[in-house]
Design an enzyme around this catalytic site. Structure first.
Site, PDB file in Angstrom:
ATOM      1  N   ARG A  66      -1.639   3.818  17.075  1.00 12.66           N
ATOM      2  CA  ARG A  66      -1.658   5.006  16.211  1.00 12.66           C
ATOM      3  C   ARG A  66      -2.763   6.000  16.585  1.00 12.66           C
ATOM      4  O   ARG A  66      -3.888   5.601  16.916  1.00 12.66           O
ATOM      5  CB  ARG A  66      -1.820   4.605  14.748  1.00 12.66           C
ATOM      6  N   ASP A  91      -2.435  14.185   6.922  1.00 12.11           N
ATOM      7  CA  ASP A  91      -1.963  12.926   6.347  1.00 12.11           C
ATOM      8  C   ASP A  91      -0.764  13.108   5.424  1.00 12.11           C
ATOM      9  O   ASP A  91      -0.928  13.015   4.207  1.00 12.11           O
ATOM     10  CB  ASP A  91      -3.113  12.255   5.575  1.00 12.11           C
ATOM     11  N   HIS A 138      -4.046  18.498   0.534  1.00 13.11           N
ATOM     12  CA  HIS A 138      -4.977  17.453   0.112  1.00 13.11           C
ATOM     13  C   HIS A 138      -5.748  17.808  -1.154  1.00 13.11           C
ATOM     14  O   HIS A 138      -6.968  17.682  -1.213  1.00 13.11           O
ATOM     15  CB  HIS A 138      -5.948  17.110   1.248  1.00 13.11           C
ATOM     16  N   GLU A 145       3.721   9.136  -1.057  1.00 16.08           N
ATOM     17  CA  GLU A 145       2.333   9.060  -1.508  1.00 16.08           C
ATOM     18  C   GLU A 145       1.852  10.392  -2.063  1.00 16.08           C
ATOM     19  O   GLU A 145       1.105  10.428  -3.035  1.00 16.08           O
ATOM     20  CB  GLU A 145       1.464   8.617  -0.317  1.00 16.08           C
ATOM     21  N   ARG A 157     -11.307  17.683  10.381  1.00 17.69           N
ATOM     22  CA  ARG A 157     -10.504  16.448  10.474  1.00 17.69           C
ATOM     23  C   ARG A 157      -9.179  16.703  11.192  1.00 17.69           C
ATOM     24  O   ARG A 157      -8.690  15.828  11.925  1.00 17.69           O
ATOM     25  CB  ARG A 157     -10.259  15.898   9.060  1.00 17.69           C
ATOM     26  N   ASN A 200      -3.175  -1.556   7.848  1.00 15.95           N
ATOM     27  CA  ASN A 200      -4.487  -2.073   7.440  1.00 15.95           C
ATOM     28  C   ASN A 200      -4.306  -3.587   7.431  1.00 15.95           C
ATOM     29  O   ASN A 200      -4.068  -4.204   6.402  1.00 15.95           O
ATOM     30  CB  ASN A 200      -4.877  -1.551   6.051  1.00 15.95           C
ATOM     31  N   GLU A 216       0.861  -1.189   0.000  1.00 12.19           N
ATOM     32  CA  GLU A 216       0.000   0.000   0.000  1.00 12.19           C
ATOM     33  C   GLU A 216       0.893   1.233   0.000  1.00 12.19           C
ATOM     34  O   GLU A 216       1.795   1.363   0.833  1.00 12.19           O
ATOM     35  CB  GLU A 216      -0.919  -0.026   1.228  1.00 12.19           C
ATOM     36  N   ARG A 217       0.647   2.108  -0.949  1.00 12.67           N
ATOM     37  CA  ARG A 217       1.450   3.330  -1.146  1.00 12.67           C
ATOM     38  C   ARG A 217       2.920   3.001  -1.413  1.00 12.67           C
ATOM     39  O   ARG A 217       3.820   3.764  -1.049  1.00 12.67           O
ATOM     40  CB  ARG A 217       1.338   4.278   0.053  1.00 12.67           C
ATOM     41  N   GLU A 232       5.524   9.499  13.492  1.00 10.08           N
ATOM     42  CA  GLU A 232       5.435   8.696  12.270  1.00 10.08           C
ATOM     43  C   GLU A 232       5.597   9.611  11.060  1.00 10.08           C
ATOM     44  O   GLU A 232       4.834  10.556  10.874  1.00 10.08           O
ATOM     45  CB  GLU A 232       4.080   7.982  12.212  1.00 10.08           C
ATOM     46  N   GLU A 253     -10.336   4.705   9.265  1.00 11.10           N
ATOM     47  CA  GLU A 253     -10.496   4.289   7.867  1.00 11.10           C
ATOM     48  C   GLU A 253     -10.995   2.846   7.771  1.00 11.10           C
ATOM     49  O   GLU A 253     -10.453   2.025   7.032  1.00 11.10           O
ATOM     50  CB  GLU A 253      -9.176   4.481   7.094  1.00 11.10           C
TER      51      GLU A 253
HETATM   52  C1  GCV Z   1      -2.326   2.460   5.475  1.00 13.46           C
HETATM   53  C2  GCV Z   1      -3.524   7.435   4.311  1.00 13.46           C
HETATM   54  C3  GCV Z   1      -3.171   6.509   3.176  1.00 13.46           C
HETATM   55  C4  GCV Z   1      -3.611   5.097   3.472  1.00 13.46           C
HETATM   56  C5  GCV Z   1      -2.987   4.667   4.807  1.00 13.46           C
HETATM   57  C6  GCV Z   1      -3.420   5.651   5.879  1.00 13.46           C
HETATM   58  C7  GCV Z   1      -2.807   5.338   7.234  1.00 13.46           C
HETATM   59  O1  GCV Z   1      -4.902   7.584   4.406  1.00 13.46           O
HETATM   60  O2  GCV Z   1      -3.748   6.980   1.985  1.00 13.46           O
HETATM   61  O3  GCV Z   1      -3.201   4.269   2.421  1.00 13.46           O
HETATM   62  O4  GCV Z   1      -3.360   3.357   5.144  1.00 13.46           O
HETATM   63  O5  GCV Z   1      -3.007   6.942   5.507  1.00 13.46           O
HETATM   64  O6  GCV Z   1      -1.819   5.969   7.556  1.00 13.46           O
HETATM   65  O7  GCV Z   1      -3.314   4.488   7.931  1.00 13.46           O
END
Ligand code: GCV
Length: 697
Positions: free
Chosen positions: A320, A361, A516, A389, A332, A206, A163-164, A383, A287
């Site tokens: 987190r 983000d 964003h 990304e 947000r 995730n 992911e990313r 973090e 999410e």
């Molecule tokens: C792992 C953002 C990213 C998601 C990521 C999320 C997170 O939303 O687009 O891909 O998910 O951050 O840090 O949990």
């Protein structure tokens, strides 16, 4: 009598084979490869034996230049060092000291530490010193890490998709593990150890519950076996609902004794396979991920339940704070603070709360997260995102050192002298648990990170996690010399390109604190017009709030009042557009397009100027790189040149699409001298990129 060991002939052959010069450089060797001279087999002795010391010895024999003194690796408490004055306290458990010394009548370079890992770090520091032009006749190096956890977060899925991730499939070949231990795993560990990284979370936050089943624990254990000698601990992302999904329970409520017992048994099982397992990372109630809030319990309830499962084994939990709720209409940027700040003092002593560098983000620029400085009773781990990304994926050149540094150096305002760095090193509040986490940019691409310059982001993350006080410019130089060799023309040019690169991305994607504005889902390219997604905060229009009269998110008292989450001196500064740094202006303020800035320009004029500046910077980087053609191996030069061409095209796309959109909203003309966008707005709006990488499906 001192027991001295020395590398045998086999080690030497292997080292020489690895060091033979390549005709073209594919980047596999990272900062440890191409620029290093072939080692001259300088004698390296060590006084006690361990896999870690053997690695340290091999590194030195592989790379120390001819004429170097023999090296002695010895633990600080070794009887052989009795006559040396070594401040053992300063070494801590992972620090090192490297100095010239006479031991047993022999002139040596002594590399010492309280532990073998400290010695390994010392060996890498010695090579770094020499590679960076340090005086071989004058060696006195000493350092100890300022944070305890220096950790990569891999967002790697069990099916190999990252992911990313923009550097190919996951490095972990889950299918062939635990039997096949790809030699790359050791190379990965070696690279990390060379910059002080001491932990890795193997799987995506995730998370899938399957990663906690017996077969996957065995696979993680196989990786841990490879990493151990390099001082790297393995951690796993834990899916909060795993007791239901793989445990057969009806609930994952953290207050239910059966749930706690399940996690305890699971932790015991993991520690049987991985005795030095680091612990869990958890993304909960964010999410779509499950979490304690599903049961009316708090984040502290969830974290503490997991913490008690790993505590008997010395494990920790990184929980987190990246939360925002689909049911909450609040800004947000405020939600993580609103949820976590009241929990300060309620977390168990082996829990760290993991806070992203900014409140939204990983945008190209965000003001530091207001939680830093607001939870003094809780260890906070910062973090950062190393993978880009929101900064052009793998292709755009954006050196993130200045961005990390900007956040680490930010004063929190909570107390005199307190900075984000002093919070995350634990110094501000006397915490012994401390750390910095980076979302990895590592994949199975031959050059690991998708481009040569992306390797610098991995490098600078590790070095700053070791010591957040280091300068990003000095680290750019340090990386460049090790990566390209010592040609001053190359180093001067490369460092200059790197140091301006991140600001260029800010300029052409979202200047003056805009954030964003990315296209939906994959985040590749501009989408400031997007307004039709189900949740308000998924839409760029939510963040920029542009209309005919003005632009920006009012986070002062007349708006969401997010400024009040900062300590008073910082809140005061951000509350007034006149004292808010221009870089953050529209993050905190909604202002008219004709708002006059201190330099006399209107907001609109300044915005356009910055978009243009960003595009021009990329053109300048490309021209600078062109001057290095004959000085860098063809393989790396060509790839970078091609990527800069892509970046130049995409910077222009970002600028044109954004300006076309802003003009459709504000009805203004471009200032004199600024080029019209290449296409009309509709052209940019209809672009689609269904297979853009890194996007979860
Ligand atoms: C792992 C953002 C990213 C998601 C990521 C999320 C997170 O939303 O687009 O891909 O998910 O951050 O840090 O949990």
């Amino acid at each position: 009598m001192m027991l001295i060991r020395r590398l045998g002939p086999l080690w030497t052959c292997a080292a020489l084979a690895l060091a033979s010069p390549a005709l073209a450089d594919d980047g596999y060797g990272l900062w440890l490869g191409s620029a290093r001279e072939q080692g001259a087999s300088v004698p390296v002795d060590w006084t006690s034996d361990s896999p870690t010391l053997r690695i340290a010895a091999e590194e030195l024999r592989r790379s120390l230049p001819a004429g170097s003194r023999p090296v002695l690796l010895a633990r600080a408490d070794d009887a052989a060092l009795a006559g040396q004055r070594i401040d053992r306290q300063a070494l801590g458990t992972e620090g090192y000291r490297v100095q010239h010394a006479t031991i047993g009548g022999r002139a040596v370079t002594l590399v010492t530490g309280a532990t073998d890992l400290g010695i390994l770090y010392g060996a890498f520091a010695l090579l770094r010193h020499l590679d960076s032009g340090g005086d071989p006749a004058n060696i006195a190096l000493a350092s100890a890490p300022q944070t305890r956890l220096r950790i990569l977060n891999h967002w790697d899925n069990l099916d190999g998709v990252v992911e990313r991730g923009y550097s190919g499939q996951s490095l972990w070949d889950w299918w062939t593990l635990p039997d096949f231990k790809d030699p790359r795993y050791a190379d990965y560990a070696r690279a990390n150890a060379s910059i002080g990284i001491n932990g890795t979370v193997l799987n995506n936050v995730n998370a899938k519950a399957e990663s906690l089943t017996a077969p996957y624990i065995a696979k993680a254990a196989a990786l841990a076996d490879v990493f151990r000698a390099y001082g790297i601990k393995v951690y796993l992302s834990a899916r909060f609902s795993a007791p239901i999904e793989i445990g057969g329970l009806k609930t994952a409520d953290p207050r239910d004794p059966a749930v706690a017992a399940w996690w305890k048994a699971k932790a015991d099982e993991i520690y049987r396979a991985i005795p030095d397992f680091g612990g869990f990372l958890v993304k909960a109630n964010s999410e779509g991920q499950p979490g304690p809030r599903d049961y009316g319990a708090s984040h502290a309830d969830g974290a503490n339940m997991l913490a008690s499962a790993v505590k008997p084994h010395g494990g920790i939990v990184m929980w987190r704070a990246f939360v925002y709720a689909d049911t909450d209409p609040e800004d947000r940027a405020k939600q993580a603070y609103t949820e976590f700040e009241p929990l300060d003092g309620q977390f168990a002593d082996n829990v760290l709360v993991q806070v992203k560098n900014g409140a939204i983000d990983f945008q190209p620029r965000e003001p530091f997260h207001p939680l830093f400085g607001a939870m003094p009773k809780t260890p906070l781990i910062a973090e950062f995102q190393i993978t880009k990304e929101y900064l052009g994926f793998a292709t755009h050149l954006a050196y993130l050192g200045p961005m990390f540094e900007e956040v680490l150096d930010a004063p929190t305002g909570a107390r005199r002298g307190e900075t984000v760095a002093s919070v995350i090193t634990g110094k501000a509040d006397g915490h012994t648990l401390s750390g910095m986490a980076g979302v990895a940019n590592i994949g199975r691409d031959r050059d690991w990170s998708g481009s040569t310059f992306n390797q610098a982001n991995w490098y600078v993350f590790g070095r700053l996690a070791w010591d957040p006080g280091l300068s990003s410019q000095a680290l750019a130089r340090e990386w460049a010399v090790q990566t390209f060799g010592s040609d001053p023309m190359v180093i001067g040019t490369v460092v200059a390109m790197m140091m301006r690169s991140r600001e260029a991305v800010v300029d052409y994607t979202g200047p003056l604190g805009l954030a964003h504005l990315f296209a939906t889902g994959h985040h590749y390219g501009p989408g400031p017009w997007v307004s039709d997604l189900a949740r308000p905060e998924w839409n760029p229009v939510y963040y920029h709030r542009a209309d005919r009269n003005g632009i920006g998110f009012d986070r002062t008292r007349t708006g969401s009042n997010a400024v009040a989450q900062y300590a008073p001196p910082i809140a005061r500064r951000y509350a007034d557009p006149r004292t808010t740094p221009l870089e953050d202006l529209l993050w905190f303020h909604h202002l008219p397009w004709d708002y006059r800035l201190a330099d006399g320009r209107t907001l609109w004029e300044e915005m356009v100027r910055r978009y243009d500046r960003g595009v021009a910077e990329v053109a300048a980087m490309r021209a600078q790189w062109a001057t290095l053609k004959s000085r860098i191996d063809a393989e790396r030069w060509t790839k970078t040149d091609t990527f800069l061409a892509i970046q130049q095209r995409e910077a222009r796309w970002w600028r044109d699409a954004s300006l076309a959109y802003w003009m459709s909203v504000n009805g203004l003309e471009l200032p004199a001298g600024s080029k019209a966008p290449e296409h009309g707005l509709e052209h940019y709006k209809q672009l689609r990129f269904p297979y853009a990488p890194g996007n979860p499906h």
